[in-house]
Write a protein that holds these residues in place. Structure first.
Motif, PDB file in Angstrom:
ATOM      1  N   PRO A 256      -2.491  -1.594  -9.174  1.00 47.58           N
ATOM      2  CA  PRO A 256      -1.712  -0.225  -9.277  1.00 47.58           C
ATOM      3  C   PRO A 256      -2.592   0.853 -10.201  1.00 47.58           C
ATOM      4  O   PRO A 256      -2.689   2.107  -9.909  1.00 47.58           O
ATOM      5  CB  PRO A 256      -0.514  -0.640 -10.141  1.00 47.58           C
ATOM      6  CG  PRO A 256      -0.197  -1.937  -9.587  1.00 47.58           C
ATOM      7  CD  PRO A 256      -1.525  -2.648  -9.391  1.00 47.58           C
ATOM      8  N   ALA A 257      -3.437   0.260 -11.087  1.00 46.31           N
ATOM      9  CA  ALA A 257      -4.161   1.080 -11.844  1.00 46.31           C
ATOM     10  C   ALA A 257      -5.301   1.831 -10.893  1.00 46.31           C
ATOM     11  O   ALA A 257      -5.564   2.967 -11.069  1.00 46.31           O
ATOM     12  CB  ALA A 257      -4.810   0.291 -13.022  1.00 46.31           C
ATOM     13  N   LYS A 258      -5.802   1.059 -10.224  1.00 48.00           N
ATOM     14  CA  LYS A 258      -6.903   1.627  -9.527  1.00 48.00           C
ATOM     15  C   LYS A 258      -6.291   2.570  -8.231  1.00 48.00           C
ATOM     16  O   LYS A 258      -6.960   3.543  -8.090  1.00 48.00           O
ATOM     17  CB  LYS A 258      -7.719   0.302  -8.487  1.00 48.00           C
ATOM     18  CG  LYS A 258      -8.853   0.699  -7.857  1.00 48.00           C
ATOM     19  CD  LYS A 258      -9.775   1.568  -8.499  1.00 48.00           C
ATOM     20  CE  LYS A 258     -11.039   2.043  -7.548  1.00 48.00           C
ATOM     21  NZ  LYS A 258     -12.187   2.911  -8.354  1.00 48.00           N
ATOM     22  N   PHE A 274       1.597  -3.309  -1.224  1.00 44.52           N
ATOM     23  CA  PHE A 274       1.391  -4.712  -0.604  1.00 44.52           C
ATOM     24  C   PHE A 274       1.454  -5.867  -1.891  1.00 44.52           C
ATOM     25  O   PHE A 274       0.850  -5.767  -2.615  1.00 44.52           O
ATOM     26  CB  PHE A 274      -0.266  -4.767  -0.405  1.00 44.52           C
ATOM     27  CG  PHE A 274      -0.856  -6.113   0.268  1.00 44.52           C
ATOM     28  CD1 PHE A 274      -0.276  -6.236   1.614  1.00 44.52           C
ATOM     29  CD2 PHE A 274      -1.264  -6.952  -0.668  1.00 44.52           C
ATOM     30  CE1 PHE A 274      -0.672  -7.538   2.338  1.00 44.52           C
ATOM     31  CE2 PHE A 274      -1.663  -8.316   0.170  1.00 44.52           C
ATOM     32  CZ  PHE A 274      -1.419  -8.283   1.630  1.00 44.52           C
ATOM     33  N   GLY A 275       2.904  -6.136  -1.941  1.00 48.28           N
ATOM     34  CA  GLY A 275       3.136  -6.736  -2.801  1.00 48.28           C
ATOM     35  C   GLY A 275       3.391  -6.054  -4.227  1.00 48.28           C
ATOM     36  O   GLY A 275       3.836  -5.121  -4.301  1.00 48.28           O
ATOM     37  N   ASP A 276       2.705  -6.545  -5.480  1.00 51.92           N
ATOM     38  CA  ASP A 276       2.484  -5.580  -6.500  1.00 51.92           C
ATOM     39  C   ASP A 276       1.296  -4.898  -6.356  1.00 51.92           C
ATOM     40  O   ASP A 276       1.077  -3.976  -7.495  1.00 51.92           O
ATOM     41  CB  ASP A 276       2.334  -6.709  -7.937  1.00 51.92           C
ATOM     42  CG  ASP A 276       3.625  -7.659  -7.923  1.00 51.92           C
ATOM     43  OD1 ASP A 276       4.741  -7.067  -7.714  1.00 51.92           O
ATOM     44  OD2 ASP A 276       3.863  -8.756  -8.498  1.00 51.92           O
TER      45      ASP A 276
END
Length: 361
Positions: A256-258, A274-276
């Motif tokens: 998520p950060a990227k 895509f999942g988490d």
């Protein structure tokens, strides 16, 4: 379970040839040779070939349709073309049916057969080139569906002992474009058959890639199948007309950060949960980096889909490997994202291709 391969000295099978070109057995149409070569049309002939190769201490390479393959040099040892054939079905109850398919059967024909029978589960995977035995190796996928979702179990032959047995899907290590057959089992097992568990009532997956908007007429199994075929035909080149291996790069997965970092810098970024994590559209990254339609020597990036690399005229893989390296470096420099190749390279080279600085047009 079958008996192990005989310990007596096997005679060289009559189907084994030497110095055969593999041009017709890889959809990039690279002109490399197999030291030894044979077609395996039955399980018994496959066992016989493995026994002979083992006794001769030859490396064994097994190829299906050659559509997810990047041959980059002559292949030592015995190359076996898996042409095992046969399709059978049986009722499972609870509106499900078992479809067992030999590894050498054309994958698209299997999808078409299921659709014609009114069986749901693999219609989104239409027109993916290759054989049924290759489908679990790569865990092929398209339009929100992966083949693992329909696989019940996979029949394999142990390359050394010759034992034939079934492996449950849950034990195959399926992941995004990956499986144990591509990793730790690639030199241990050869896939001989795949059993699918399909549904006899509708359970469509239409939310991915605008598939729902492409369906004409009533929402039916046949019309979903036709829509998938239409989309793929318009976006992807037919390997029989223009040499390619389909999608050349996997869609990268980022945390998520990227993803937030990229979204801030590139608001039009194409991505999917895509999942988490998030799956990025590799084709979009390559396109935005300026590669769509570019040519390099006798290879290039397909003009309608940047995810596909094509071979216009080359007999060797050198130019394609160099183009791949340039694209990966460009995408990483622009986005800080590593692209990973989908096709399996044979044999695996330990050195980078020579870059003579030829221009990109």
């Amino acid at each position: 379970m079958t008996r192990s391969l005989s310990t007596t000295q096997p005679v060289r099978p009559g189907v084994v040839q030497q110095g055969i070109s593999l041009l017709a057995y890889n959809t990039f149409r690279f002109h490399y040779q197999a030291e030894y070569f044979a077609l395996a049309e039955t399980l018994e002939s496959l066992k016989e070939l493995l026994a002979w190769a083992n006794h001769q201490q030859l490396e064994v390479t097994i190829i299906g349709g050659g559509s997810n393959l990047l041959i980059s040099a002559d292949i030592r040892g015995l190359v076996i073309i898996n042409q095992l054939s046969g399709i059978k079905s049986r009722e499972l109850g609870n509106n499900r049916v078992s479809l067992t398919v030999a590894a050498g059967e054309n994958w698209h024909h299997v999808v078409e057969h299921a659709v014609n029978q009114g069986w749901f589960g693999i219609e989104n995977l239409a027109l993916i080139p290759g054989t049924t035995g290759a489908a679990p190796v790569q865990n092929i996928g398209a339009y929100g569906v992966e083949v693992k979702d329909a696989i019940a179990r996979v029949q394999v032959i142990d390359r050394i002992s010759g034992d034939v047995y079934w492996v449950l899907a849950v034990d195959c290590g399926f992941a995004y474009r990956d499986s144990h057959f591509k990793g730790k089992w690639k030199d241990k097992y050869c896939i001989t058959s795949v059993e699918f568990s399909l549904k006899k009532r509708s359970d469509f997956v239409l939310s991915y890639g605008g598939l729902a908007n492409q369906i004409t007429g009533d929402l039916s199994l046949l019309n979903v199948f036709r829509a998938v075929c239409k989309i793929r035909s318009e976006k992807l080149p037919d390997p029989n007309e223009l040499a390619n291996s389909g999608s050349f790069f996997k869609n990268p997965i980022v945390d998520p950060a990227k993803h937030d970092e990229l979204k801030a810098a590139f608001p039009n970024l194409v991505s999917f949960p895509f999942g988490d994590d998030y799956k990025l559209a590799a084709g979009w990254l390559i396109d935005q980096a300026g590669w769509k339609g570019k040519k390099y020597q006798g290879v290039g990036v397909y003009e309608k889909q940047a995810l596909v690399l094509v071979n216009y005229s080359e007999e060797s893989a050198q130019a394609l490997l160099a183009l791949e390296a340039k694209i990966k470096a460009s995408v990483f420099e622009r986005y800080g994202v590593e692209l990973e190749r989908e096709p399996v390279q044979l044999p695996l080279l330990t050195t980078n291709p020579i870059d003579h600085g030829e221009s990109i047009s």
